[in-house]
Design an enzyme around this catalytic site. Structure first.
Site, PDB file in Angstrom:
ATOM      1  N   GLU A 155       0.786  -1.314   0.078  1.00 20.67           N
ATOM      2  CA  GLU A 155       0.070   0.119   0.039  1.00 20.67           C
ATOM      3  C   GLU A 155       0.889   1.228  -0.128  1.00 20.67           C
ATOM      4  OE1 GLU A 155      -3.178  -0.093  -0.597  1.00 20.67           O
ATOM      5  OE2 GLU A 155      -2.887  -2.423  -0.671  1.00 20.67           O
ATOM      6  N   TRP A 162     -20.606  11.906 -19.648  1.00 17.93           N
ATOM      7  CA  TRP A 162     -20.872  12.539 -18.084  1.00 17.93           C
ATOM      8  C   TRP A 162     -22.382  13.114 -18.167  1.00 17.93           C
ATOM      9  CZ3 TRP A 162     -18.027   9.335 -15.503  1.00 17.93           C
ATOM     10  CH2 TRP A 162     -16.584   9.403 -15.910  1.00 17.93           C
ATOM     11  N   ASN A 190     -10.563   3.402   2.991  1.00 22.21           N
ATOM     12  CA  ASN A 190     -10.142   3.284   1.787  1.00 22.21           C
ATOM     13  C   ASN A 190     -11.213   2.399   1.085  1.00 22.21           C
ATOM     14  OD1 ASN A 190      -8.345   3.298  -0.607  1.00 22.21           O
ATOM     15  ND2 ASN A 190      -8.311   1.038  -0.334  1.00 22.21           N
ATOM     16  N   TRP A 233     -15.773  12.020 -12.786  1.00 24.39           N
ATOM     17  CA  TRP A 233     -14.726  11.779 -11.698  1.00 24.39           C
ATOM     18  C   TRP A 233     -14.021  13.078 -11.266  1.00 24.39           C
ATOM     19  CZ3 TRP A 233      -9.448  12.954 -12.317  1.00 24.39           C
ATOM     20  CH2 TRP A 233      -8.904  12.943 -13.379  1.00 24.39           C
ATOM     21  N   TRP A 274      -9.038   8.343  -8.210  1.00 25.80           N
ATOM     22  CA  TRP A 274     -10.216   8.635  -8.883  1.00 25.80           C
ATOM     23  C   TRP A 274     -10.401   7.952 -10.241  1.00 25.80           C
ATOM     24  CZ3 TRP A 274     -14.974  10.074  -7.797  1.00 25.80           C
ATOM     25  CH2 TRP A 274     -15.227  10.406  -6.285  1.00 25.80           C
ATOM     26  N   TRP A 283       1.645   1.974  -3.409  1.00 26.25           N
ATOM     27  CA  TRP A 283       0.900   2.515  -4.304  1.00 26.25           C
ATOM     28  C   TRP A 283       1.091   4.198  -4.364  1.00 26.25           C
ATOM     29  CZ3 TRP A 283      -2.540   1.471  -8.086  1.00 26.25           C
ATOM     30  CH2 TRP A 283      -2.748   0.037  -8.178  1.00 26.25           C
TER      31      TRP A 283
HETATM   32  C1  LIG Z   1     -11.281   7.969  -4.644  1.00 29.39           C
HETATM   33  C2  LIG Z   1     -10.122   7.692  -3.457  1.00 29.39           C
HETATM   34  C3  LIG Z   1      -9.311   8.997  -3.187  1.00 29.39           C
HETATM   35  C4  LIG Z   1      -8.190   8.973  -2.661  1.00 29.39           C
HETATM   36  N1  LIG Z   1      -7.508  10.056  -2.155  1.00 29.39           N
HETATM   37  C5  LIG Z   1      -6.488   9.862  -1.346  1.00 29.39           C
HETATM   38  C6  LIG Z   1      -5.920  11.282  -0.952  1.00 29.39           C
HETATM   39  O1  LIG Z   1      -6.083  12.037  -1.435  1.00 29.39           O
HETATM   40  N2  LIG Z   1      -4.731  11.259  -0.212  1.00 29.39           N
HETATM   41  C7  LIG Z   1      -4.075   9.700   0.260  1.00 29.39           C
HETATM   42  O2  LIG Z   1      -3.082   9.625   0.950  1.00 29.39           O
HETATM   43  N3  LIG Z   1      -4.766   8.817  -0.030  1.00 29.39           N
HETATM   44  C8  LIG Z   1      -5.856   8.748  -0.962  1.00 29.39           C
HETATM   45  N4  LIG Z   1      -6.360   7.541  -1.454  1.00 29.39           N
HETATM   46  C9  LIG Z   1      -5.988   6.136  -1.031  1.00 29.39           C
HETATM   47  C10 LIG Z   1      -6.321   5.652   0.174  1.00 29.39           C
HETATM   48  O3  LIG Z   1      -7.594   5.376   0.413  1.00 29.39           O
HETATM   49  C11 LIG Z   1      -5.605   6.256   1.587  1.00 29.39           C
HETATM   50  O4  LIG Z   1      -4.336   6.397   1.311  1.00 29.39           O
HETATM   51  C12 LIG Z   1      -6.036   5.267   2.632  1.00 29.39           C
HETATM   52  O5  LIG Z   1      -7.112   5.027   3.096  1.00 29.39           O
HETATM   53  C13 LIG Z   1      -5.294   6.051   3.950  1.00 29.39           C
HETATM   54  O6  LIG Z   1      -5.651   5.396   5.221  1.00 29.39           O
HETATM   55  P1  LIG Z   1      -4.529   4.812   5.823  1.00 29.39           P
HETATM   56  O7  LIG Z   1      -3.056   5.527   6.204  1.00 29.39           O
HETATM   57  O8  LIG Z   1      -4.934   4.431   7.189  1.00 29.39           O
HETATM   58  O9  LIG Z   1      -3.816   3.651   5.091  1.00 29.39           O
HETATM   59  P2  LIG Z   1      -3.143   2.415   5.384  1.00 29.39           P
HETATM   60  O10 LIG Z   1      -3.849   1.211   4.791  1.00 29.39           O
HETATM   61  O11 LIG Z   1      -2.682   2.317   6.360  1.00 29.39           O
HETATM   62  O12 LIG Z   1      -1.844   2.508   4.229  1.00 29.39           O
HETATM   63  C14 LIG Z   1      -0.570   3.202   4.497  1.00 29.39           C
HETATM   64  C15 LIG Z   1      -0.276   4.297   3.515  1.00 29.39           C
HETATM   65  O13 LIG Z   1      -0.088   3.644   2.213  1.00 29.39           O
HETATM   66  C16 LIG Z   1      -0.599   4.651   1.352  1.00 29.39           C
HETATM   67  N5  LIG Z   1      -1.759   4.205   0.678  1.00 29.39           N
HETATM   68  C17 LIG Z   1      -2.910   3.290   1.185  1.00 29.39           C
HETATM   69  N6  LIG Z   1      -3.721   2.818   0.249  1.00 29.39           N
HETATM   70  C18 LIG Z   1      -3.326   3.519  -0.872  1.00 29.39           C
HETATM   71  C19 LIG Z   1      -3.887   3.900  -2.247  1.00 29.39           C
HETATM   72  N7  LIG Z   1      -4.939   2.886  -2.615  1.00 29.39           N
HETATM   73  N8  LIG Z   1      -3.294   4.363  -3.038  1.00 29.39           N
HETATM   74  C20 LIG Z   1      -2.097   5.402  -2.751  1.00 29.39           C
HETATM   75  N9  LIG Z   1      -1.652   5.181  -1.380  1.00 29.39           N
HETATM   76  C21 LIG Z   1      -2.296   4.224  -0.650  1.00 29.39           C
HETATM   77  C22 LIG Z   1      -1.176   5.908   2.282  1.00 29.39           C
HETATM   78  O14 LIG Z   1       0.165   6.851   2.237  1.00 29.39           O
HETATM   79  C23 LIG Z   1      -1.249   5.294   3.581  1.00 29.39           C
HETATM   80  O15 LIG Z   1      -1.169   6.163   4.503  1.00 29.39           O
HETATM   81  C24 LIG Z   1      -7.606   7.489  -1.918  1.00 29.39           C
HETATM   82  C25 LIG Z   1      -8.281   6.396  -2.659  1.00 29.39           C
HETATM   83  C26 LIG Z   1      -9.570   6.375  -3.363  1.00 29.39           C
HETATM   84  C27 LIG Z   1     -10.088   5.299  -3.758  1.00 29.39           C
END
Ligand SMILES: Cc1cc2nc3c(=O)[nH]c(=O)nc-3n(C[C@H](O)[C@H](O)[C@H](O)COP(=O)(O)OP(=O)(O)OC[C@H]3O[C@@H](n4cnc5c(N)ncnc54)[C@H](O)[C@@H]3O)c2cc1C
Length: 378
Positions: free
Chosen positions: A175, A206, A241, A259, A282, A178
């Site tokens: 993650e 759209w 997420n 989107w 997105w 990502w």
């Molecule tokens: C529509 C949409 C919009 C999003 N917008 C953002 C945003 O603006 N900023 C953001 O940081 N994340 C975004 N995410 C990705 C993800 O949802 C969040 O990073 C995550 O929920 C953060 O929670 P956490 O720190 O507990 O994640 P954890 O599961 O603990 O993951 C650890 C770290 O990994 C990174 N990470 C985790 N999942 C993703 C992912 N799918 N994509 C990219 N990095 C990821 C983040 O930096 C996160 O803090 C988005 C996802 C979706 C579906």
């Protein structure tokens, strides 16, 4: 980037040597290349590349005091009055977030102790505190990905009873990767937030639907998992997420709203609003992205709710009006017998909205819309 360049230019004009170091990313996007020498556009090969490289360096200690810049005048941060008061829309944020480096470190330590073990199986459950919630801290550089990567990797060496499984650690690191991948895309596609990565989506039909957009923003779509997510976002500045994926899919597919309007709302409301992760995610959900889920995969919001919030605890926390609805119906109150709803204190259309769209009809409409854009090559 532009700020860095301006600072470097201003210092250079004063004869100060400037050197910059990559601290916010594990891999310099300029360096990561496919075997063919091109930037990555698909996540799995990118992850493989990241894992095959030498391990990210250990975090560096804090730098010592800078010489020659003493005596700079500064103002106390509080004097800028940045925190909202009239109205105080951030009241719900304070219980959850402690901005700053110490808050970030505390969050990481708590996650390593209580969240990492079980992460791989529980990370999709919005009703559990199973993810790290490090995103705002990573977003604003309050913790570095080197610190996060190294601490999670070191957990492999914890004593057996306290050791998360290899699958938990691998999933968490993936993650974090990502995030790297999103930045990689942003650097090579600076217009990620405004242009569909796949040009065929330029012709997507759209819908212009301000009322639908507003209902989505306010958490009034009539689908509890969607509404719980949008209300969690408004109240806390964060959303789980799995629920981000469900609400984004609902906007783009059930409502056929562009989107970019969802991306903008998230940008305005998320505490972790990130210039790379937000648009990349997105586009991933919308199906227009580089390495996207196919557009025709349309989440059923009822089934998603039942699968990932099986007792309805997440919905009840964010939509108190539904607290009396039994778990078996909490994700589809519109199918509940009127008597049961009355006993639960719910009046559809008054205390909780009717569904904005019918799932089956919306799904068929989305597939028709998709058929209008030809599956041409990028
Ligand atoms: C529509 C949409 C919009 C999003 N917008 C953002 C945003 O603006 N900023 C953001 O940081 N994340 C975004 N995410 C990705 C993800 O949802 C969040 O990073 C995550 O929920 C953060 O929670 P956490 O720190 O507990 O994640 P954890 O599961 O603990 O993951 C650890 C770290 O990994 C990174 N990470 C985790 N999942 C993703 C992912 N799918 N994509 C990219 N990095 C990821 C983040 O930096 C996160 O803090 C988005 C996802 C979706 C579906």
């Amino acid at each position: 980037d532009a700020v860095d360049r301006a600072v470097a230019a201003a210092l250079a004009r004063r004869g100060v040597a400037v050197r910059s170091f990559l601290a916010s990313l594990l891999v310099d996007p300029a360096e990561a290349r496919t075997k063919g020498g091109t930037p990555f556009s698909v996540f799995t090969p990118f992850l493989r590349h990241l894992l095959a490289r030498p391990a990210p360096r250990a975090p560096l200690p804090a730098p010592g005091p800078l010489r020659g810049v003493g005596g700079l005048a500064s103002e106390p941060l509080e004097s800028w009055g940045l925190t909202p008061t009239k109205p105080d829309w951030a009241a719900g944020f304070r219980a959850l977030w402690t901005p700053g480096e110490a808050g970030a470190q505390a969050r990481l330590a708590a996650f390593l102790d209580n969240g990492l073990a079980g992460y791989a199986t529980l990370r999709d459950r919005p009703d559990r505190p199973a993810t790290s919630r490090l995103s705002p801290h990573l977003r604003f550089g309050e913790i570095s990905p080197f610190q996060v990567w190294s601490a999670a990797s070191l957990a492999r060496e914890a004593p057996p009873g306290a050791r998360p499984s290899g699958a938990d650690i691998d999933k968490f690191l993936a993650e974090v990767a990502w995030r790297e991948f999103s930045y990689h895309l942003l650097v090579h596609h600076p217009d990620l937030a405004t242009r569909s990565f796949q040009p065929r989506f330029d012709a997507f039909p759209w819908r212009d639907d301000p009322a639908g957009l507003r209902a989505w923003q306010r958490g009034e779509t009539g689908y509890p998992i969607v509404d719980a997510g949008m209300r969690e976002l408004w109240r806390t500045g964060w959303m789980h997420n799995r629920v981000r994926m469900v609400v984004a899919s609902f906007l783009v597919k059930h409502l056929l709203i562009d989107w970019r309007l969802g991306e903008r709302w998230f940008w305005d409301t998320l505490v972790d609003a990130d210039p790379a992760n937000n648009p990349a995610s997105w586009q991933w959900v919308a199906g227009s992205g580089a390495d996207a889920a196919p557009y025709f995969r349309i989440f059923n919001p009822v089934l998603q709710g039942e699968k990932f919030d099986p007792d309805g605890a997440y919905v009840k926390e964010n939509i108190p009006a539904l607290a009396g609805v039994p778990a078996s119906l909490i994700h589809k109150p519109f199918t509940a017998p009127p008597l049961l709803l009355r006993q639960a204190g719910v009046t559809l259309g008054e205390t909780y909205p009717h569904p904005l769209v019918d799932h089956a009809q919306a799904r068929a409409r989305a597939l028709d819309a998709l058929a209008t854009i030809k599956a041409t090559e990028r």
